[in-house]
Motif scaffolding. Structure first.
Motif, PDB file in Angstrom:
ATOM      1  N   ASP A  94      37.749  52.844  30.726  1.00  0.00           N
ATOM      2  CA  ASP A  94      36.767  52.448  31.506  1.00  0.00           C
ATOM      3  C   ASP A  94      37.329  51.150  32.405  1.00  0.00           C
ATOM      4  O   ASP A  94      36.886  51.087  33.591  1.00  0.00           O
ATOM      5  CB  ASP A  94      35.549  51.892  30.625  1.00  0.00           C
ATOM      6  CG  ASP A  94      36.057  50.843  29.545  1.00  0.00           C
ATOM      7  OD1 ASP A  94      37.148  51.214  29.071  1.00  0.00           O
ATOM      8  OD2 ASP A  94      35.240  50.187  28.880  1.00  0.00           O
ATOM      9  N   VAL A 123      37.172  51.359  36.546  1.00  0.00           N
ATOM     10  CA  VAL A 123      36.659  50.230  37.305  1.00  0.00           C
ATOM     11  C   VAL A 123      37.491  49.537  38.078  1.00  0.00           C
ATOM     12  O   VAL A 123      37.490  49.354  39.477  1.00  0.00           O
ATOM     13  CB  VAL A 123      36.072  49.115  36.280  1.00  0.00           C
ATOM     14  CG1 VAL A 123      35.504  47.972  36.981  1.00  0.00           C
ATOM     15  CG2 VAL A 123      34.902  50.038  35.480  1.00  0.00           C
ATOM     16  N   LYS A 177      32.244  44.793  34.696  1.00  0.00           N
ATOM     17  CA  LYS A 177      32.572  46.092  34.508  1.00  0.00           C
ATOM     18  C   LYS A 177      31.320  47.099  34.756  1.00  0.00           C
ATOM     19  O   LYS A 177      31.666  48.090  35.482  1.00  0.00           O
ATOM     20  CB  LYS A 177      33.168  46.426  33.306  1.00  0.00           C
ATOM     21  CG  LYS A 177      34.723  46.561  33.056  1.00  0.00           C
ATOM     22  CD  LYS A 177      35.146  47.072  31.952  1.00  0.00           C
ATOM     23  CE  LYS A 177      34.527  46.843  30.471  1.00  0.00           C
ATOM     24  NZ  LYS A 177      35.113  47.317  29.431  1.00  0.00           N
ATOM     25  N   PRO A 193      30.959  49.874  39.395  1.00  0.00           N
ATOM     26  CA  PRO A 193      30.975  51.197  39.700  1.00  0.00           C
ATOM     27  C   PRO A 193      29.648  51.846  40.435  1.00  0.00           C
ATOM     28  O   PRO A 193      29.668  52.286  41.270  1.00  0.00           O
ATOM     29  CB  PRO A 193      31.025  51.924  38.250  1.00  0.00           C
ATOM     30  CG  PRO A 193      31.492  51.120  37.537  1.00  0.00           C
ATOM     31  CD  PRO A 193      31.452  49.727  37.782  1.00  0.00           C
ATOM     32  N   MET A 246      29.998  52.826  32.079  1.00  0.00           N
ATOM     33  CA  MET A 246      30.705  53.075  33.230  1.00  0.00           C
ATOM     34  C   MET A 246      30.315  54.527  33.877  1.00  0.00           C
ATOM     35  O   MET A 246      30.158  54.422  35.186  1.00  0.00           O
ATOM     36  CB  MET A 246      32.301  52.886  33.062  1.00  0.00           C
ATOM     37  CG  MET A 246      33.213  53.266  34.255  1.00  0.00           C
ATOM     38  SD  MET A 246      33.378  54.858  34.763  1.00  0.00           S
ATOM     39  CE  MET A 246      34.329  55.394  33.349  1.00  0.00           C
ATOM     40  N   SER A 260      28.059  54.918  37.427  1.00  0.00           N
ATOM     41  CA  SER A 260      28.566  55.542  38.202  1.00  0.00           C
ATOM     42  C   SER A 260      27.670  56.591  38.746  1.00  0.00           C
ATOM     43  O   SER A 260      27.498  56.922  40.007  1.00  0.00           O
ATOM     44  CB  SER A 260      30.093  56.141  37.855  1.00  0.00           C
ATOM     45  OG  SER A 260      30.757  55.239  37.716  1.00  0.00           O
TER      46      SER A 260
END
Length: 428
Positions: free
Chosen positions: A30, A34, A92, A96, A386, A390
């Motif tokens: 992850d 990122v 984090k 995304p 993540m 996204s």
């Protein structure tokens, strides 16, 4: 010209391909995804001069940098090393979303096919793990809850990648996704039960515009769904907020259980550290446990089992308590972020309800997933978070189609007015 959209798509494919291995064996994936997305955005800025396009990402980074400076210069709850570590962790989930929102990549049929089959493979693998028993699930996924997360995310990707150009979904693909969602109930997590109720509601009962005019029937429907979510999740809600591990409410038992203590102490921090909170790496986050923050001593919870320096494995076991690090101001920003995401989803569904019905549903289910998961987990800052962010960013990026459509319509209208003015002059 640098094709950032293609790179972003392949980063998502990479993250999905190793999702089931990211919990135990490739834990850095992850962070890698990122980093790749952030690097691509910066390259796009320098190579293609697209600084303005990523203004939202820079805004998020600026807010988090402010909190890092506030934590290090104005407070003394942890060292700079752990403050910077928390700066990365807290950013984090948002990078995304911001990058995919800015790029708004359009998946080609080949991309959708690859992502769809990867998602089917991930979901099937989790189903087989559940059949293998608890010990096998723990060995591969670390915890059974990650099996439910994987099945949920994989199901959403299957739906998204199965949509045709008109936004329609075949019954076969819908039933396949529902099968995997239903199989996820085997994770035995109350959180997932509540999420499953919402999935069934959105996929089978929700129609665009059904709440535009609220009737008594709609109120009953919303109340019924909410009641179902509470009913199937009650054991977990009771455990977190009322009884701890006991059978009835007892105010004195709270000091013995880590999660209720995190929520209770977080509330005190909001008051004592008004308005910006106790700072990064100070409370309920991974760096605050590794570098053991002074806040735990300040509030006398350093001896609670699961929160002590020796047994700190419950310190980052829920996301919401960590919002105390950002204070009331940070909570307002957090809520504002989700309102912004919802407004983008609402924009696409209003533009073309038939075409964007399923993207809207996927986006809403991602928001519900994160909202529910954050009560007793840190999935938001891990691989499932993540990938979810996204996909949410990609869907919200569809709003750019509307912007371009509106701009083209304005341009055509201006040309028509100019032509009409020219004809009048010619007649005169």
């Amino acid at each position: 010209m640098l094709r950032v959209d293609r790179i972003c798509i392949w980063v998502i494919i990479l993250g999905a391909a190793v999702l089931t291995l990211s919990y135990q064996y490739i834990k850095f994936i992850d962070e890698l995804c990122v980093l790749l997305l952030g690097s691509v955005a910066l390259l796009d800025c320098f190579v293609n001069r697209q600084w303005k396009k990523y203004s939202f990402m820079f805004l998020l980074m600026g807010i988090m940098t402010f909190y890092a400076l506030y934590s290090g210069l104005c407070l003394n709850n942890n060292t700079w090393r752990y403050i910077l570590m928390d700066w990365v962790i807290e950013l984090k989930p948002y990078v995304p979303f911001a990058v995919l929102l800015a790029v708004a990549p359009k998946l080609e049929p080949a991309d959708k096919k690859i992502l769809k089959w990867i998602s089917i493979a991930n979901a099937t693998f989790c189903c087989l793990l559940f059949l293998g028993g608890h010990q096998l699930v723990t060995k591969i996924l670390f915890h059974v809850t990650y099996g439910g997360c994987t099945l949920f995310i994989s199901s959403l990707f299957i739906i998204y990648c199965s949509l045709d150009d008109k936004g329609q979904l075949s019954r076969r693909d819908l039933l396949l996704s529902v099968f995997f969602l239903t199989y996820g109930l085997a994770c035995t997590r109350s959180k997932y039960y509540g999420l499953y109720v919402l999935c069934i509601f959105f996929l089978f009962y929700y129609k665009p515009g059904m709440f535009k005019s609220v009737t008594f029937k709609h109120v009953l429907m919303i109340a019924g769904v909410f009641a179902m979510v509470l009913l199937v999740s009650w054991d977990k809600i009771s455990y977190y907020f009322l009884t701890g591990a006991g059978n009835k409410f007892d105010p004195t038992v709270a000091a013995s259980f880590a999660r209720p203590v995190l929520y209770g102490t977080g509330g005190l921090i909001f008051i004592d550290y008004f308005p910006f909170g106790s700072g990064l790496a100070s409370f309920a986050s991974y760096p605050s446990g590794v570098g053991y923050s002074n806040v735990y001593y300040e509030y006398g919870i350093n001896n609670v089992f699961g929160l002590s320096p020796q047994t700190g494995f419950y310190i980052c076991d829920a996301f919401y308590p960590s919002l105390a690090q950002f204070g009331v101001f940070g909570v307002m920003l957090f809520i504002g972020f989700w309102v912004y995401a919802y407004q983008l989803l609402k924009k696409i569904i209003r533009f073309d309800p038939s075409r964007f019905r399923y993207p809207f549903i996927i986006g809403m289910l991602i928001i519900c997933f994160i909202a529910i998961e954050n009560t007793g987990g840190n999935t938001f800052t891990q691989s499932p978070g993540m990938l979810s962010m996204s996909l949410l960013g990609t869907i919200c990026g569809m709003s750019k189609l509307i912007r371009r459509h509106d701009s083209q319509a304005d341009s055509d209208a201006e040309q028509e007015r100019s032509l009409h003015s020219f004809e009048l002059k010619k007649i005169n």
